[in-house]
Enzyme design. Structure first.
Site, PDB file in Angstrom:
ATOM      1  N   ARG A  36      -1.445  -8.718   3.328  1.00  0.00           N
ATOM      2  CA  ARG A  36      -0.194  -7.984   3.460  1.00  0.00           C
ATOM      3  C   ARG A  36      -0.419  -6.543   3.951  1.00  0.00           C
ATOM      4  O   ARG A  36      -1.118  -6.336   4.941  1.00  0.00           O
ATOM      5  CB  ARG A  36       0.562  -8.052   2.109  1.00  0.00           C
ATOM      6  CG  ARG A  36       1.053  -9.495   1.851  1.00  0.00           C
ATOM      7  CD  ARG A  36       1.552  -9.739   0.432  1.00  0.00           C
ATOM      8  NE  ARG A  36       2.556  -8.819  -0.042  1.00  0.00           N
ATOM      9  CZ  ARG A  36       3.880  -8.927   0.145  1.00  0.00           C
ATOM     10  NH1 ARG A  36       4.361  -9.946   0.826  1.00  0.00           N
ATOM     11  NH2 ARG A  36       4.711  -8.046  -0.356  1.00  0.00           N
ATOM     12  N   ASP A  42       5.408   4.800  -3.492  1.00  0.00           N
ATOM     13  CA  ASP A  42       6.658   4.048  -3.293  1.00  0.00           C
ATOM     14  C   ASP A  42       7.776   5.070  -3.350  1.00  0.00           C
ATOM     15  O   ASP A  42       7.720   5.992  -4.179  1.00  0.00           O
ATOM     16  CB  ASP A  42       6.835   3.009  -4.424  1.00  0.00           C
ATOM     17  CG  ASP A  42       7.960   2.007  -4.149  1.00  0.00           C
ATOM     18  OD1 ASP A  42       9.076   2.434  -3.794  1.00  0.00           O
ATOM     19  OD2 ASP A  42       7.718   0.789  -4.294  1.00  0.00           O
ATOM     20  N   TYR A  93       7.357   0.061 -13.521  1.00  0.00           N
ATOM     21  CA  TYR A  93       6.800   0.218 -12.156  1.00  0.00           C
ATOM     22  C   TYR A  93       7.177   1.572 -11.571  1.00  0.00           C
ATOM     23  O   TYR A  93       6.324   2.279 -11.014  1.00  0.00           O
ATOM     24  CB  TYR A  93       7.311  -0.916 -11.253  1.00  0.00           C
ATOM     25  CG  TYR A  93       6.954  -0.734  -9.791  1.00  0.00           C
ATOM     26  CD1 TYR A  93       5.691  -1.084  -9.312  1.00  0.00           C
ATOM     27  CD2 TYR A  93       7.877  -0.192  -8.887  1.00  0.00           C
ATOM     28  CE1 TYR A  93       5.356  -0.898  -7.968  1.00  0.00           C
ATOM     29  CE2 TYR A  93       7.546  -0.011  -7.548  1.00  0.00           C
ATOM     30  CZ  TYR A  93       6.289  -0.364  -7.095  1.00  0.00           C
ATOM     31  OH  TYR A  93       5.964  -0.173  -5.764  1.00  0.00           O
TER      32      TYR A  93
HETATM   33  N1  LIG Z   1       5.825  -4.482   0.170  1.00  0.00           N
HETATM   34  C1  LIG Z   1       6.610  -3.407   0.302  1.00  0.00           C
HETATM   35  O1  LIG Z   1       7.597  -3.417   1.051  1.00  0.00           O
HETATM   36  C2  LIG Z   1       6.285  -2.153  -0.483  1.00  0.00           C
HETATM   37  C3  LIG Z   1       7.322  -1.256  -0.761  1.00  0.00           C
HETATM   38  C4  LIG Z   1       7.017  -0.104  -1.475  1.00  0.00           C
HETATM   39  C5  LIG Z   1       5.713   0.147  -1.888  1.00  0.00           C
HETATM   40  N2  LIG Z   1       4.747  -0.758  -1.603  1.00  0.00           N
HETATM   41  C6  LIG Z   1       3.377  -0.466  -2.042  1.00  0.00           C
HETATM   42  O2  LIG Z   1       2.490  -0.746  -0.974  1.00  0.00           O
HETATM   43  C7  LIG Z   1       1.276  -1.316  -1.475  1.00  0.00           C
HETATM   44  C8  LIG Z   1       1.027  -2.670  -0.813  1.00  0.00           C
HETATM   45  O3  LIG Z   1       2.178  -3.478  -0.995  1.00  0.00           O
HETATM   46  P1  LIG Z   1       2.072  -5.081  -0.887  1.00  0.00           P
HETATM   47  O4  LIG Z   1       3.442  -5.603  -1.039  1.00  0.00           O
HETATM   48  O5  LIG Z   1       1.248  -5.456   0.304  1.00  0.00           O
HETATM   49  O6  LIG Z   1       1.222  -5.355  -2.225  1.00  0.00           O
HETATM   50  P2  LIG Z   1       1.034  -6.708  -3.044  1.00  0.00           P
HETATM   51  O7  LIG Z   1       0.902  -7.835  -2.079  1.00  0.00           O
HETATM   52  O8  LIG Z   1       2.107  -6.819  -4.078  1.00  0.00           O
HETATM   53  O9  LIG Z   1      -0.332  -6.427  -3.823  1.00  0.00           O
HETATM   54  C9  LIG Z   1      -1.475  -5.954  -3.154  1.00  0.00           C
HETATM   55  C10 LIG Z   1      -2.725  -6.442  -3.843  1.00  0.00           C
HETATM   56  O10 LIG Z   1      -2.927  -5.769  -5.078  1.00  0.00           O
HETATM   57  C11 LIG Z   1      -3.980  -6.470  -5.710  1.00  0.00           C
HETATM   58  N3  LIG Z   1      -3.958  -6.287  -7.163  1.00  0.00           N
HETATM   59  C12 LIG Z   1      -2.915  -6.312  -8.009  1.00  0.00           C
HETATM   60  N4  LIG Z   1      -3.349  -6.125  -9.281  1.00  0.00           N
HETATM   61  C13 LIG Z   1      -4.694  -5.973  -9.224  1.00  0.00           C
HETATM   62  C14 LIG Z   1      -5.719  -5.770 -10.183  1.00  0.00           C
HETATM   63  N5  LIG Z   1      -5.466  -5.700 -11.489  1.00  0.00           N
HETATM   64  N6  LIG Z   1      -6.989  -5.674  -9.747  1.00  0.00           N
HETATM   65  C15 LIG Z   1      -7.271  -5.764  -8.448  1.00  0.00           C
HETATM   66  N7  LIG Z   1      -6.353  -5.966  -7.477  1.00  0.00           N
HETATM   67  C16 LIG Z   1      -5.085  -6.073  -7.879  1.00  0.00           C
HETATM   68  C17 LIG Z   1      -3.806  -7.952  -5.333  1.00  0.00           C
HETATM   69  O11 LIG Z   1      -5.063  -8.400  -4.835  1.00  0.00           O
HETATM   70  P3  LIG Z   1      -5.467  -9.961  -4.848  1.00  0.00           P
HETATM   71  O12 LIG Z   1      -4.471 -10.664  -3.964  1.00  0.00           O
HETATM   72  O13 LIG Z   1      -6.844  -9.983  -4.302  1.00  0.00           O
HETATM   73  O14 LIG Z   1      -5.402 -10.431  -6.279  1.00  0.00           O
HETATM   74  C18 LIG Z   1      -2.740  -7.907  -4.222  1.00  0.00           C
HETATM   75  O15 LIG Z   1      -3.042  -8.709  -3.099  1.00  0.00           O
HETATM   76  C19 LIG Z   1       1.436  -1.370  -2.991  1.00  0.00           C
HETATM   77  O16 LIG Z   1       0.875  -0.238  -3.579  1.00  0.00           O
HETATM   78  C20 LIG Z   1       2.950  -1.371  -3.171  1.00  0.00           C
HETATM   79  O17 LIG Z   1       3.353  -0.851  -4.434  1.00  0.00           O
HETATM   80  C21 LIG Z   1       4.996  -1.905  -0.922  1.00  0.00           C
END
Ligand SMILES: NC(=O)c1ccc[n+]([C@@H]2O[C@H](COP(=O)([O-])OP(=O)(O)OC[C@H]3O[C@@H](n4cnc5c(N)ncnc54)[C@H](OP(=O)(O)O)[C@@H]3O)[C@@H](O)[C@H]2O)c1
Length: 261
Positions: free
Chosen positions: A31, A157, A170
């Protein structure tokens, strides 16, 4: 870089130095994290791709990047909730090339915690992944980052400043990460710059518990569309490589969502 005046320069791409800077990206296999990994690798950095459960994805990604540039990418698996794993992750990232120039704290957990149903396990998990791990991993990486004059970019975020309804833990965790970004910039300067990127609606969450949050936010952007992981990746690259006089800042990348009510 060791040869640079502290705080004056960002990690330089290899054509400028003859050496490849190294960056550790947590949750870098999938992602948004994978977009950051690919972007920084394309900019000439060697990458340490951290994962927890997604080892297959991390290995496939690093195989692909190593095919492009031999021995330029390494997967590392660690649960960021385990304090000892953080120390070990920092040490292994440093050992990859004997240096560390960047840390991207991207890994996160995200799910609703309605008041009345919040448990200590929710608190430990959400605070642990979103703020405790970035703090202790940054601390563990700080000596190497100081030596290289490197940088940290935290993925925050926009809901750190404007809490997301139904997500108090969160939102508080990301607020902590935003404050930590400012605080660590002071603590780690002048050698290390610490900045953040605050995404808005970029990728739909995969957990059905979160369905609806993304669409509702897209509707309220000025640009009337979701962002792309590349929008986050290029902002991370800017902060890490091209912004030597920026530290302690968090840049919203949200299509104008936070500019309105
Ligand atoms: N998606 C959005 O639109 C959005 C919006 C606002 C903010 N964000 C921020 O942007 C960043 C990336 O977003 P995303 O949606 O791509 O993230 P995500 O898919 O929800 O999570 C990213 C990765 O975090 C890892 N993770 C979670 N808990 C963990 C732990 N205890 N130890 C090690 N790894 C852990 C997981 O790795 P594994 O898969 O290897 O387990 C997961 O693939 C995050 O910080 C999120 O809060 C995203």
């Amino acid at each position: 870089m060791a040869e640079s005046a502290p705080g004056r320069d960002s990690p330089k791409p290899p054509e400028a130095t003859g050496a490849h800077p190294v960056v550790l990206i947590t949750g870098g296999a999938r992602r948004i994290g994978a977009a950051i990994t690919r972007d920084l690798h394309a900019a000439g950095l060697d990458v340490v791709v951290h994962c927890r459960r997604s080892l297959a994805e991390a290995t496939a990604l690093t195989d692909e990047l190593n095919a492009r540039r031999p021995d330029s990418a390494r997967p590392l698996q660690a649960d960021l909730l385990d304090p000892q794993a953080l120390e070990s992750l920092a040490a292994q990232a440093r050992e990859f090339r004997g240096r560390l120039d960047g840390l991207i704290n991207n890994a996160s957990t995200f799910y609703p915690t309605p008041v009345g149903e919040i448990t200590m396990a929710h608190w430990d998990d959400l605070m642990g992944s979103n703020v405790r791990a970035p703090l202790f991993l940054t601390q563990a990486c700080a000596p190497a980052l100081r030596a290289s004059g490197g940088g940290v970019v935290n993925i925050v975020d926009i809901h750190a400043l404007r809490p997301l309804s139904g997500y108090p833990v969160y939102s508080a965790a990301k607020a902590g990460l935003w404050a930590l970004t400012q605080s660590l910039a002071r603590e780690l300067g002048p050698e290390v710059r610490v900045n953040g990127v605050a995404p808005g609606a970029i990728l739909s969450p995969e957990d059905p518990a979160n369905f609806g949050t993304h669409e509702a936010m897209v509707e309220r952007t000025a640009l009337k569309r979701a962002g792309d992981p590349a929008d986050i990746a290029r902002t991370v690259r800017f902060l890490l490589l091209e912004a030597p006089y920026i530290t302690g800042q968090v840049i919203p990348v949200d299509g104008g969502r936070s500019a309105s009510q």
